[in-house]
Design a protein around this motif. Sequence first.
Motif, mmCIF file in Angstrom:
data_model
loop_
_atom_site.group_PDB
_atom_site.id
_atom_site.type_symbol
_atom_site.label_atom_id
_atom_site.label_comp_id
_atom_site.label_asym_id
_atom_site.label_seq_id
_atom_site.Cartn_x
_atom_site.Cartn_y
_atom_site.Cartn_z
ATOM 1 N N LEU A 1 -11.420 54.118 68.285
ATOM 2 C CA LEU A 1 -10.381 53.443 69.053
ATOM 3 C C LEU A 1 -9.815 52.226 68.330
ATOM 4 C CD1 LEU A 1 -11.609 53.548 72.755
ATOM 5 C CD2 LEU A 1 -9.250 53.850 72.044
ATOM 6 N N LYS A 2 -10.663 51.529 67.609
ATOM 7 C CA LYS A 2 -10.199 50.270 67.004
ATOM 8 C C LYS A 2 -9.096 50.495 65.985
ATOM 9 C CE LYS A 2 -13.843 50.369 63.475
ATOM 10 N NZ LYS A 2 -15.084 49.720 63.002
ATOM 11 N N TYR A 3 -8.980 51.714 65.435
ATOM 12 C CA TYR A 3 -7.943 51.977 64.436
ATOM 13 C C TYR A 3 -6.573 52.194 65.063
ATOM 14 C CZ TYR A 3 -11.611 52.299 60.958
ATOM 15 O OH TYR A 3 -12.653 52.001 60.115
ATOM 16 N N PHE A 4 -6.524 52.273 66.387
ATOM 17 C CA PHE A 4 -5.227 52.429 67.038
ATOM 18 C C PHE A 4 -4.399 51.144 66.949
ATOM 19 C CE2 PHE A 4 -2.366 53.093 70.769
ATOM 20 C CZ PHE A 4 -1.832 54.307 70.374
ATOM 21 N N LYS A 5 -5.036 50.036 66.611
ATOM 22 C CA LYS A 5 -4.282 48.782 66.481
ATOM 23 C C LYS A 5 -3.306 48.829 65.312
ATOM 24 C CE LYS A 5 -7.826 46.552 63.596
ATOM 25 N NZ LYS A 5 -8.814 45.448 63.516
ATOM 26 N N SER B 1 -13.642 49.114 75.772
ATOM 27 C CA SER B 1 -12.594 48.645 76.666
ATOM 28 C C SER B 1 -11.405 48.263 75.803
ATOM 29 C CB SER B 1 -13.067 47.431 77.469
ATOM 30 O OG SER B 1 -14.076 47.788 78.383
ATOM 31 N N TYR B 2 -10.214 48.620 76.245
ATOM 32 C CA TYR B 2 -9.046 48.341 75.417
ATOM 33 C C TYR B 2 -7.822 48.135 76.288
ATOM 34 C CZ TYR B 2 -7.907 53.263 76.266
ATOM 35 O OH TYR B 2 -7.626 54.468 76.864
ATOM 36 N N THR B 3 -6.845 47.480 75.716
ATOM 37 C CA THR B 3 -5.562 47.271 76.383
ATOM 38 C C THR B 3 -4.515 46.943 75.339
ATOM 39 O OG1 THR B 3 -4.451 46.124 78.211
ATOM 40 C CG2 THR B 3 -5.810 44.789 76.752
ATOM 41 N N SER B 4 -3.266 47.018 75.749
ATOM 42 C CA SER B 4 -2.161 46.609 74.869
ATOM 43 C C SER B 4 -1.242 45.696 75.664
ATOM 44 C CB SER B 4 -1.383 47.828 74.375
ATOM 45 O OG SER B 4 -0.705 48.476 75.454
ATOM 46 N N PHE B 5 -0.532 44.848 74.917
ATOM 47 C CA PHE B 5 0.474 44.006 75.561
ATOM 48 C C PHE B 5 1.478 43.551 74.524
ATOM 49 C CE2 PHE B 5 2.003 39.990 77.538
ATOM 50 C CZ PHE B 5 2.549 40.571 78.680
ATOM 51 N N LEU B 6 2.748 43.780 74.812
ATOM 52 C CA LEU B 6 3.844 43.386 73.931
ATOM 53 C C LEU B 6 3.619 43.900 72.515
ATOM 54 C CD1 LEU B 6 4.431 39.712 75.171
ATOM 55 C CD2 LEU B 6 5.530 41.824 75.954
ATOM 56 N N TYR C 1 0.864 44.631 71.005
ATOM 57 C CA TYR C 1 -0.388 44.229 70.380
ATOM 58 C C TYR C 1 -1.508 45.008 71.068
ATOM 59 C CZ TYR C 1 2.014 40.344 68.107
ATOM 60 O OH TYR C 1 2.856 39.586 67.329
ATOM 61 N N PHE C 2 -2.494 45.425 70.279
ATOM 62 C CA PHE C 2 -3.577 46.253 70.815
ATOM 63 C C PHE C 2 -4.895 45.524 70.653
ATOM 64 C CE2 PHE C 2 -6.752 49.713 70.443
ATOM 65 C CZ PHE C 2 -6.503 50.351 71.651
ATOM 66 N N PHE C 3 -5.702 45.574 71.711
ATOM 67 C CA PHE C 3 -7.000 44.896 71.713
ATOM 68 C C PHE C 3 -8.066 45.893 72.171
ATOM 69 C CE2 PHE C 3 -3.547 42.108 72.995
ATOM 70 C CZ PHE C 3 -3.629 41.077 72.058
ATOM 71 N N ALA C 4 -9.122 46.015 71.391
ATOM 72 C CA ALA C 4 -10.223 46.917 71.741
ATOM 73 C C ALA C 4 -11.544 46.223 71.460
ATOM 74 C CB ALA C 4 -10.123 48.218 70.945
ATOM 75 N N PHE C 5 -12.506 46.423 72.362
ATOM 76 C CA PHE C 5 -13.807 45.778 72.238
ATOM 77 C C PHE C 5 -14.902 46.758 72.640
ATOM 78 C CE2 PHE C 5 -10.607 42.715 73.585
ATOM 79 C CZ PHE C 5 -10.680 41.755 72.575
#
Length: 1007
Positions: A296-300, A403-408, A410-414
């Motif tokens: 998942l982290k590579y989706f950023k 857990s992950y989300t995006s906004f504007l 930008y992608f965040f995954a933890f």
Amino acid sequence: MSETDGLIQSGAGSVVTNGTSATLNKQQQQQQQQQQHHQVSPSHGPLNSSPTSTNIFVRFIRSVFGYRKTTLTSFVVLSLLFTFLLSWYDNSLEYSVSLPTNKDEILILQQAWLDLQHIAKYEHTYGSKSNDYVHDYLENQILNVIKHKNYIEYDNDLNGTNNILFNTRSSSEFSSVSYYESNNLVVRINGSNEELPAFLLSAHYDAVPSSFGVTDDGMGIASLLGVLYYYSQSSTNQPERTIIFNFNNNEEFGLYGATSFLSHPWFKQIKYFLNLEGTGAGGKAILFRGTDYGILKYFKSVRYPYGTSIFQEGFNNHLIHSETDYKVYKEKGSIRGLDLAFFKPRDIYHTGSDNIKNVNIKSLWHMLANSLDFTETITNQQIDLDNEYLNNETSIYSHEFASYTSFLNYFFAFPISQILIVNVVTLLIIPIIEIPFFLIIFNYKKVWKVTFLNIIKFPLSIVASFFVVHGAVLKTIEYNEFLPNSGSELLLITYSSLFLLSNYIFLNLFNALNSYKVINHDEKLIVIWEISIVYAIVLIWSTIKLSNNEIGNDHTGEFPFLFLYILQAIGSIFGFIGWSLKSSKRPTIIEGTISESQPLLHNDEVNYGTDFHDGDIRISSTSSSLLNPEEDLFAGHETLKKFFSYDWSLQFLIIVPFSSLIIYNSGYLILEGIKKSIQESLAAEYLIYKFIVIFSIAWSIPFLPFVFKLNRIIVLALIAIVASGTFFVAVTNPFDQLNPLKLRFVQSIYLDQGLDSYVNVVGRKGTPIDDVLADIPSLKESHEVLNCTATTDGNQICSYKSTLSPNLIDGVTNYGELLEVEILKNSSSGSDHPFGYLVGEFKVKTKENRMCILNFNKGVTSSSQSSAYKDVPVKTVIVYNDKPKSNLSNSDINTKAIPEGFSTDSNGNYIYKDLAGINQIQLNKLSWDKDYHIGIQWVPNLAEDTSESKLSITAICYWADLAPLATDQGVLSSIPAYDELLHYTPNYVTFANYERGLVSITKSFQV
């Protein structure tokens, strides 16, 4: 509030009042007036001095940030604008996604769009001739591309090695075995580093019979072609990692293409995948879910990331019932990857409206661009996950849920282990920070008097307001049950306004009925702190659940509670800091009743802004009307001084805008994903209304600490919203052209009852199905009866005998010729061992057909009796290859020594054995005229006269081609009853398929 509201006591013997309802008797008023005229301190002057005596900059700051109703109103409006505009921009396809400017990407997008137009030219389900058209078009495109690169290979998957027979047991009581003949199109771009595990890109090219399949899944297929074009360009170098494309078929009715691909020899190379799908129709493609944090982290790295693990939680907890090929690759293939899909709007999903006219090229570019970026990131380098397969070195966090989300963009995954650490640390640190302030405020300085009534009134108001909203929901369901289909936003705003207004009324009514003998009191801080406690409890529960996270009990979408708790806690800490810095000298109380809250509809005068929790003198509207505001009420009390507090503005700006945005944006995505499901079942309706209530209350929570201070403008606005919302809830049509009523169609012919055909239309009970069908010309002219019968879970099926017969094959009017059964072996009546396996062998003969289902009934019939099996009688099914390679007869297959599960014999026959019993076999074949040659082994009922017992079987075969037929009478529609419904029903109605085809023919027989 006048400037005297900014006074605090700084010396002994001062007289102070802190209530808006304090009354002064006539004698006290006269004494104070004398003091004002004769005892004014020359050093201080009148405390109610002219505003011009104050520095203009200071006055400006006080006016903007003072705790005034006007200022609060401005802050509320700006917070709502902040919420709506940022959420709208983040979810907007038009403004958050830009079309390509690079020349190569422009050409790729243009070609992919042209491909999509060809793919969506006809409805093209697996059981249609148009499906072959799409297959051949894709094959031609692939062959034209790969000739430019010698390291690209193609496999048409038609050699028969990937035909499969597998079990899809849906419960302990029902087992279905599926036979499928694959015609996937598989492409391999060989990487320069053969040691690296391969990466899979997958999408399906079939659609349902009623849809052109633009977003489900034409855009996925066009995106795969776009990526293939990119790596086939002369300017693009060979990737380091092997890329495999699976253009698979028949996903819609069993995920067959992906399941078949697991048997392909190339699949053994693959460790990572990206699946492209569509469960809605248009908008932005959202990241539904990922197998683990490692991938998942590579989706950023993608340019337009869009996703939230809230949807992942919904899928993993089986709240979302539709499935994608992701399930096959993850659960059966044990590889790691992502599920990228369109998710809204679902009302045109699987209907004829899922066509080119209703989509935007930007939607295609959003999916294609993210696919290009993710593929390039994974394939043009060695990633840390490769060490697990090359060196057996597991990367930290790599296999954890994320857990992950995006906004504007930008992608965040933890990984959840990091989330757990942050949750636990936060839950420990915040109370540690707060406890010293409690000790200072309540034990040392003792400047804040908090009573049980102060603490309990807000929870009571919340409960009472909840029941008010709940009552409104019940009335909505009673008068306009399906309104969420077109008016979910209307309900959200109405319920939120009603909840805020109810709290405003209950809290102020509570204050009016319960006056306090308390001067130092901060209502908003108590509410802020109580809300933070609620968030803390929810966060503790979520953390406990997350520590044992698993499929079926997933909580990876609950990370927003961490941020909500932190924001709320910071707001309360600022309040505690203000109280801890207050003077420990306590004021006295003037005789009389003291109210803790200024009336919220009280006229605002020159309020320069102080927070009421500072122990300030308060003058009620009543007392103000008796006194001259220009007179110095406290002349002679030199120890009094002005004090201005602005911690409320910090609390508001920290808590409200960001909490509102987090709650609204998360709730908006969920609501957009589920609201159209209200047409699917009663359970879905219950879930949607429940969520709208939760959403409405949650979105109101950040504003509640300041509800005491709402001015008349906001209060009147809330009243107007509730009133107008109530009106529109009552009169708004839940179905319109933009939000259509979705019905499901199948035309059925039951050969056991004759050759008549019946139109069956399925939808939610309570929708106007019967009214819509009653106006169909053929039904009115035939005078046939329309029968509507309730089915399971709030649905109903309406049926009528149709005079419009389907034209499935040119020149064939006897439907008995389309479905025949030939019994080849029937051992039921001549078995040597009545308690052993009985064998049946038969052929189901169809014309122009690819899809049939055989149901093995539990009932046993004989010449003299009818009874039922205690278990499922059929234990083995055989799909004959009809290409014998030995001298054994098909009827001589012995399965006693064959283990349970799937097997093949020396003749290439497919065998599936399940001693728990098989209820059904689903048959899917590529040849249009080849017979279904089936054998079964079953256990007879342990009843008398078993030598005469027979097994009842029901064959249901489906036809789906909508292509018109050319006859001597001109061009005729293949399914005129379906076309009639499309033509004559209102524009607020749309149709999807109810079964695997638009026409079904059913025949029963016995072996």
